[in-house]
Design a protein around this motif. Structure first.
Motif, mmCIF file in Angstrom:
data_model
loop_
_atom_site.group_PDB
_atom_site.id
_atom_site.type_symbol
_atom_site.label_atom_id
_atom_site.label_comp_id
_atom_site.label_asym_id
_atom_site.label_seq_id
_atom_site.Cartn_x
_atom_site.Cartn_y
_atom_site.Cartn_z
ATOM 1 N N VAL A 206 41.069 1.828 62.607
ATOM 2 C CA VAL A 206 42.463 1.387 62.610
ATOM 3 C C VAL A 206 42.699 0.076 63.364
ATOM 4 C CG1 VAL A 206 44.808 2.006 63.355
ATOM 5 C CG2 VAL A 206 43.351 3.706 62.207
ATOM 6 N N PRO A 207 42.163 -0.126 64.566
ATOM 7 C CA PRO A 207 42.463 -1.373 65.289
ATOM 8 C C PRO A 207 42.150 -2.638 64.500
ATOM 9 C CG PRO A 207 41.469 0.220 66.784
ATOM 10 C CD PRO A 207 41.368 0.804 65.406
ATOM 11 N N ALA A 208 41.003 -2.689 63.854
ATOM 12 C CA ALA A 208 40.651 -3.887 63.088
ATOM 13 C C ALA A 208 41.593 -4.081 61.899
ATOM 14 C CB ALA A 208 39.207 -3.795 62.595
ATOM 15 N N ALA A 209 41.944 -2.976 61.245
ATOM 16 C CA ALA A 209 42.886 -3.065 60.127
ATOM 17 C C ALA A 209 44.239 -3.570 60.596
ATOM 18 C CB ALA A 209 43.022 -1.701 59.454
ATOM 19 N N LEU A 210 44.675 -3.100 61.753
ATOM 20 C CA LEU A 210 45.949 -3.554 62.315
ATOM 21 C C LEU A 210 45.908 -5.029 62.675
ATOM 22 C CD1 LEU A 210 47.048 -0.569 64.589
ATOM 23 C CD2 LEU A 210 48.333 -1.528 62.658
ATOM 24 N N ASP A 211 44.788 -5.484 63.214
ATOM 25 C CA ASP A 211 44.660 -6.908 63.558
ATOM 26 C C ASP A 211 44.947 -7.777 62.340
ATOM 27 O OD1 ASP A 211 43.953 -6.180 66.120
ATOM 28 O OD2 ASP A 211 41.799 -6.499 65.830
ATOM 29 N N THR A 212 44.340 -7.425 61.226
ATOM 30 C CA THR A 212 44.504 -8.210 59.992
ATOM 31 C C THR A 212 45.925 -8.109 59.460
ATOM 32 O OG1 THR A 212 42.172 -7.879 59.431
ATOM 33 C CG2 THR A 212 43.655 -8.535 57.648
ATOM 34 N N LEU A 213 46.460 -6.883 59.410
ATOM 35 C CA LEU A 213 47.801 -6.683 58.877
ATOM 36 C C LEU A 213 48.842 -7.423 59.710
ATOM 37 C CD1 LEU A 213 49.824 -5.253 56.975
ATOM 38 C CD2 LEU A 213 49.823 -3.341 58.587
ATOM 39 N N CYS A 214 48.776 -7.280 61.022
ATOM 40 C CA CYS A 214 49.778 -7.908 61.888
ATOM 41 C C CYS A 214 49.717 -9.423 61.784
ATOM 42 C CB CYS A 214 49.589 -7.469 63.330
ATOM 43 S SG CYS A 214 49.997 -5.733 63.627
ATOM 44 N N ALA A 215 48.517 -9.980 61.705
ATOM 45 C CA ALA A 215 48.385 -11.433 61.572
ATOM 46 C C ALA A 215 49.047 -11.909 60.284
ATOM 47 C CB ALA A 215 46.910 -11.819 61.596
ATOM 48 N N ASP A 216 48.851 -11.171 59.208
ATOM 49 C CA ASP A 216 49.466 -11.522 57.922
ATOM 50 C C ASP A 216 50.984 -11.442 58.006
ATOM 51 O OD1 ASP A 216 50.031 -12.036 55.273
ATOM 52 O OD2 ASP A 216 48.639 -10.541 54.475
ATOM 53 N N LEU A 217 51.503 -10.372 58.608
ATOM 54 C CA LEU A 217 52.951 -10.201 58.706
ATOM 55 C C LEU A 217 53.582 -11.260 59.610
ATOM 56 C CD1 LEU A 217 53.113 -6.301 59.013
ATOM 57 C CD2 LEU A 217 53.741 -7.685 57.020
ATOM 58 N N VAL A 218 52.929 -11.570 60.716
ATOM 59 C CA VAL A 218 53.444 -12.619 61.608
ATOM 60 C C VAL A 218 53.494 -13.956 60.874
ATOM 61 C CG1 VAL A 218 52.930 -13.978 63.675
ATOM 62 C CG2 VAL A 218 52.778 -11.482 63.759
ATOM 63 N N ASN A 219 52.469 -14.264 60.102
ATOM 64 C CA ASN A 219 52.442 -15.515 59.342
ATOM 65 C C ASN A 219 53.556 -15.587 58.308
ATOM 66 O OD1 ASN A 219 50.229 -16.575 60.694
ATOM 67 N ND2 ASN A 219 48.732 -15.735 59.249
ATOM 68 N N ARG A 220 54.007 -14.427 57.849
ATOM 69 C CA ARG A 220 55.099 -14.374 56.886
ATOM 70 C C ARG A 220 56.475 -14.386 57.565
ATOM 71 N NH1 ARG A 220 53.394 -12.401 51.625
ATOM 72 N NH2 ARG A 220 51.163 -11.894 51.631
ATOM 73 N N GLY A 221 56.486 -14.465 58.894
ATOM 74 C CA GLY A 221 57.745 -14.513 59.628
ATOM 75 C C GLY A 221 58.428 -13.177 59.779
ATOM 76 N N ILE A 222 57.672 -12.092 59.657
ATOM 77 C CA ILE A 222 58.248 -10.749 59.747
ATOM 78 C C ILE A 222 58.204 -10.271 61.194
ATOM 79 C CG2 ILE A 222 57.907 -8.335 59.055
ATOM 80 C CD1 ILE A 222 56.928 -9.449 56.332
ATOM 81 N N ARG A 223 59.315 -9.751 61.660
ATOM 82 C CA ARG A 223 59.436 -9.254 63.027
ATOM 83 C C ARG A 223 58.704 -7.916 63.142
ATOM 84 N NH1 ARG A 223 63.126 -11.581 66.286
ATOM 85 N NH2 ARG A 223 63.919 -12.567 64.411
ATOM 86 N N LEU A 224 57.975 -7.728 64.263
ATOM 87 C CA LEU A 224 57.156 -6.537 64.414
ATOM 88 C C LEU A 224 57.518 -5.765 65.678
ATOM 89 C CD1 LEU A 224 53.595 -7.920 63.518
ATOM 90 C CD2 LEU A 224 55.260 -6.828 62.001
ATOM 91 N N GLY A 225 57.514 -4.442 65.543
ATOM 92 C CA GLY A 225 57.757 -3.565 66.683
ATOM 93 C C GLY A 225 56.752 -2.427 66.709
#
Length: 383
Positions: A206-225
């Motif tokens: 899970v941690p590695a998958a989250l790293d990739t997903l969060c980076a993609d979402l941040v690049n798209r300007g999506i707010r994360l919590g």
């Protein structure tokens, strides 16, 4: 619907930096004005407060799926949700929809239907509805293409959570209520248990998958919590991924870590109203007293933001202005909504009008348009 043009007189108005004061308030073109506008309305006996911004609520589930199998009129359900939001003084609402192994109304397929329904009714509602995706982090088979699907759903805010009962699964024991949960998901209980066990077994991925997903979402300007942070280390790991919002931290340690790093902290209004967490986690009142809260959210109960703010003021823990910030300008800052949250010229005319004696919501205006009005106050506007 054309926004109202009004000069409101006689009410006590909550202005930024001033607290309640008996003053006039002018609205036109959907925003607060600096000069008189339109006709005059006497609101003596009422309080005019900034509209409530609810930045996390899943109380809409009972509207869109009142019982199992009754999920055919999704758009009608969203319209019903808006009516409840407006009746509770909420002018901007984040609808927190699960993308979860729990299935049913929290399953991935249902999430897409909810987001499509929100888009379909946007021109028919007054309340500003913002979709949020709550993604269960151990659903590894769902990661591929998820960021693109989120963007396609027009979801600007994603929360990451893990509700797997890891302790039980590590012991090979079935979690409580497994059978009922399985039936809601449309699965055989044994198959449901096997699914939980398989996700638990792959937790190291899970941690590695989250790293990739969060980076993609941040690049798209999506707010994360992140949801239910339990330790300072957990919060630090989320922050490294660009996840800057801590929703409902479970412990003082996690909340202090978030505060020290400048992350936003969201607490649940029901926790304040109840006088503590129903799960035995950190008390919202205690965290607020220590300055460890930026905003309060409805969580699962839409009347709670108003009630929580008023309770904080009545208790003397905060004055009314600071307490109301927890449900108005505080959430606006967390969400980056610079056009609302305070009653100031140029800001959106989002108003929660309360009866000064009972503190019940008498009327709600979002962008200068009426979303709710009940009782004697209607005659003030109509006469």
């Amino acid at each position: 619907m054309i926004p109202l043009e009004l000069t409101m007189t006689g009410a006590e108005v909550l202005l930024p930096g001033q607290g309640l004061s008996r003053t006039e308030l002018f609205i036109a073109d959907g925003v607060v004005q600096s000069d008189r506008a339109g006709r005059q309305v006497d609101l003596s006996g009422y309080l005019v407060l900034p509209g409530i911004i609810d930045l996390h609520g899943d109380g809409f589930e009972r509207h869109i799926a009142p019982r199992r199998g009754a999920m055919k009129q999704m758009a009608e359900g969203i319209l019903s949700v808006e009516a409840e939001l407006a009746a509770n003084g909420i002018t901007t609402a984040v609808l927190a929809q699960f993308h979860s192994w729990e299935g049913g109304v929290r399953g991935p397929e249902f999430a897409g239907q909810v987001f499509d329904a929100i888009v379909s009714v946007r021109d028919d509602v007054v309340t500003d509805l913002i979709p949020q995706l709550r993604f269960e982090t151990h659903m590894l088979d769902d990661y591929e293409g998820l960021a693109a699907r989120i963007a396609g759903w027009q979801v600007p805010y994603v929360v990451l959570n893990d509700h797997l009962p890891h302790d039980r699964l590590a012991q090979g024991r079935k979690p409580p209520r497994l059978t009922g949960q399985a039936l809601k998901a449309g699965r055989n209980p044994d198959a449901h248990f096997e699914l939980l066990q398989s996700m638990h077994a792959r937790r190291a991925e899970v941690p590695a998958a989250l790293d990739t997903l969060c980076a993609d979402l941040v690049n798209r300007g999506i707010r994360l919590g992140s949801h239910d942070d339990s330790t300072a280390q957990t919060r630090a790991e989320w922050r490294e991924r660009g996840v800057m919002i801590s929703e409902f931290p479970e412990s003082l340690e996690a909340a202090e870590a978030a505060k020290a790093a400048g992350d936003h902290i969201i607490l649940g209004s029901p926790n304040v109203v109840r006088g503590g967490s129903h799960k035995g986690n950190a008390s919202a009142v205690d965290l607020i007293a220590m300055g460890l809260c930026d905003a309060l959210a409805s969580d699962y109960h839409y009347p709670s933001p108003r009630r929580a703010a008023l309770m904080l003021a009545k208790s003397g823990l905060l004055d009314l202005a600071r307490a109301w910030e927890m449900v108005s300008s505080g959430p606006a800052r967390v969400l980056g909504l610079e056009d609302r949250g305070i009653l100031h010229p140029g800001k959106r005319a989002d108003l929660a009008i309360l009866d000064a004696k009972t503190y019940r919501v008498a009327a709600t205006l979002s962008g200068g348009r009426v979303s709710y009005m009940s009782g004697d106050i209607a005659m003030r506007f109509l006469s």
